[in-house]
Design a protein around this motif. Structure first.
Motif, PDB file in Angstrom:
ATOM      1  N   ASP A  24      69.964  31.381  43.547  1.00 50.55           N
ATOM      2  CA  ASP A  24      70.751  31.729  43.593  1.00 50.55           C
ATOM      3  C   ASP A  24      71.069  32.090  44.439  1.00 50.55           C
ATOM      4  OD1 ASP A  24      70.159  31.067  40.386  1.00 50.55           O
ATOM      5  OD2 ASP A  24      68.882  33.013  40.259  1.00 50.55           O
ATOM      6  N   PRO A  42      71.635  28.306  34.715  1.00 45.66           N
ATOM      7  CA  PRO A  42      70.351  28.992  35.131  1.00 45.66           C
ATOM      8  C   PRO A  42      69.576  27.283  35.316  1.00 45.66           C
ATOM      9  CG  PRO A  42      70.743  28.775  32.393  1.00 45.66           C
ATOM     10  CD  PRO A  42      72.013  28.592  33.277  1.00 45.66           C
ATOM     11  N   ASP A  68      69.218  27.693  19.390  1.00 46.61           N
ATOM     12  CA  ASP A  68      68.640  28.620  20.593  1.00 46.61           C
ATOM     13  C   ASP A  68      67.373  27.592  21.576  1.00 46.61           C
ATOM     14  OD1 ASP A  68      70.798  31.083  20.265  1.00 46.61           O
ATOM     15  OD2 ASP A  68      69.207  32.704  19.683  1.00 46.61           O
ATOM     16  N   VAL A  90      62.007  34.587  30.023  1.00 48.50           N
ATOM     17  CA  VAL A  90      63.153  34.841  30.729  1.00 48.50           C
ATOM     18  C   VAL A  90      63.823  34.791  30.299  1.00 48.50           C
ATOM     19  CG1 VAL A  90      60.954  34.522  31.855  1.00 48.50           C
ATOM     20  CG2 VAL A  90      61.546  32.792  31.845  1.00 48.50           C
ATOM     21  N   LYS A  91      64.870  33.796  29.442  1.00 49.59           N
ATOM     22  CA  LYS A  91      66.155  33.361  30.096  1.00 49.59           C
ATOM     23  C   LYS A  91      66.813  32.904  28.097  1.00 49.59           C
ATOM     24  CE  LYS A  91      67.173  31.815  34.185  1.00 49.59           C
ATOM     25  NZ  LYS A  91      67.082  32.911  33.789  1.00 49.59           N
ATOM     26  N   LEU A  92      67.410  33.413  27.533  1.00 49.95           N
ATOM     27  CA  LEU A  92      67.895  32.388  26.432  1.00 49.95           C
ATOM     28  C   LEU A  92      69.566  32.030  26.549  1.00 49.95           C
ATOM     29  CD1 LEU A  92      67.722  32.747  23.253  1.00 49.95           C
ATOM     30  CD2 LEU A  92      68.445  35.180  23.543  1.00 49.95           C
ATOM     31  N   VAL A  93      69.196  30.856  26.330  1.00 50.79           N
ATOM     32  CA  VAL A  93      70.134  29.952  26.314  1.00 50.79           C
ATOM     33  C   VAL A  93      71.139  29.514  24.683  1.00 50.79           C
ATOM     34  CG1 VAL A  93      71.660  27.600  27.514  1.00 50.79           C
ATOM     35  CG2 VAL A  93      69.245  28.977  28.008  1.00 50.79           C
ATOM     36  N   TRP A 118      63.485  29.393  27.432  1.00 57.56           N
ATOM     37  CA  TRP A 118      62.422  29.813  28.459  1.00 57.56           C
ATOM     38  C   TRP A 118      61.695  30.095  29.458  1.00 57.56           C
ATOM     39  CZ3 TRP A 118      66.161  27.194  33.259  1.00 57.56           C
ATOM     40  CH2 TRP A 118      67.284  26.181  32.327  1.00 57.56           C
ATOM     41  N   CYS A 119      60.468  29.470  28.695  1.00 57.75           N
ATOM     42  CA  CYS A 119      59.688  30.403  29.374  1.00 57.75           C
ATOM     43  C   CYS A 119      58.926  30.257  30.825  1.00 57.75           C
ATOM     44  CB  CYS A 119      58.329  30.230  28.061  1.00 57.75           C
ATOM     45  SG  CYS A 119      58.841  30.570  26.299  1.00 57.75           S
TER      46      CYS A 119
END
Length: 187
Positions: free
Chosen positions: A60, A93, A115, A181-184, A118-119
């Motif tokens: 990042d 992401p 949704d 860890v992330k939700l899109v 991401w895991c």
């Protein structure tokens, strides 16, 4: 190498001193400033230290020619939306480590239809770090359990389903666990 250290730091409303103190081991604000402006070469070690201090991945902080960035045009708070004080961008992401995804077909718990969750896979010796997090666990026959990890006793993991009134399930010795860890989310 062109870095985005300054943009990320400013987007998180941190000072040079904040980042310097958050580095392990701590450093000086002047050093962070030199790394931001390019007057000091940014090594991979420094990139990793600063990324950890900012709570982002090292990727990042690096500007890649084929990676798009979105300009931040507004900041939303309790008082409503307002223009940012400084120009900043956010990177979309990107997968990191050993990741898997879950597509949500029907809304359940905090998750809505369409949704994508991401895991990040975690080894069995690190399961204790997943307590009170939503996790995906493999089951025999190509089945899975997804729910909140609420306890661990030896090799037995206690999972609370996402639907209200769901019955707690026990999974013994799963080969792996993956933490959300992330939700899109598409609006």
């Amino acid at each position: 190498m062109i870095t985005r250290i300054r943009e990320v730091r400013r987007a998180k409303n941190l000072t040079l001193l904040d980042v310097a103190h958050a580095c392990l081991p701590p450093t000086t604000a002047q050093t962070i400033g030199r790394l931001e402006t390019g007057t000091r070469t940014v090594s991979v070690g420094w990139l990793n230290r600063i990324a950890a201090a900012l709570g982002v991945t090292a990727g990042d902080l690096v500007e890649l020619p084929d990676r798009a960035a979105l300009p931040v045009v507004a900041i939303l708070g309790r008082e409503g939306a307002h223009a940012p004080r400084n120009d900043s961008v956010v990177a979309p992401p990107i997968p990191q480590g050993d990741m898997v995804a879950i597509k949500v077909e029907d809304g359940i718990g905090d998750y809505r239809r369409s949704d994508v969750i991401w895991c990040l896979k975690v080894a069995p010796n690190a399961y204790a770090t997943l307590l009170n997090r939503d996790v995906l666990l493999p089951r025999p026959g190509g089945r899975f359990i997804f729910g909140r990890l609420i306890g661990r006793e030896g090799d037995r993991l206690q999972i609370l389903p996402l639907e209200p009134g769901g019955k707690q399930q026990i999974v013994s010795d799963p080969a792996w666990a993956a933490s959300a860890v992330k939700l899109v989310r598409t609006l």
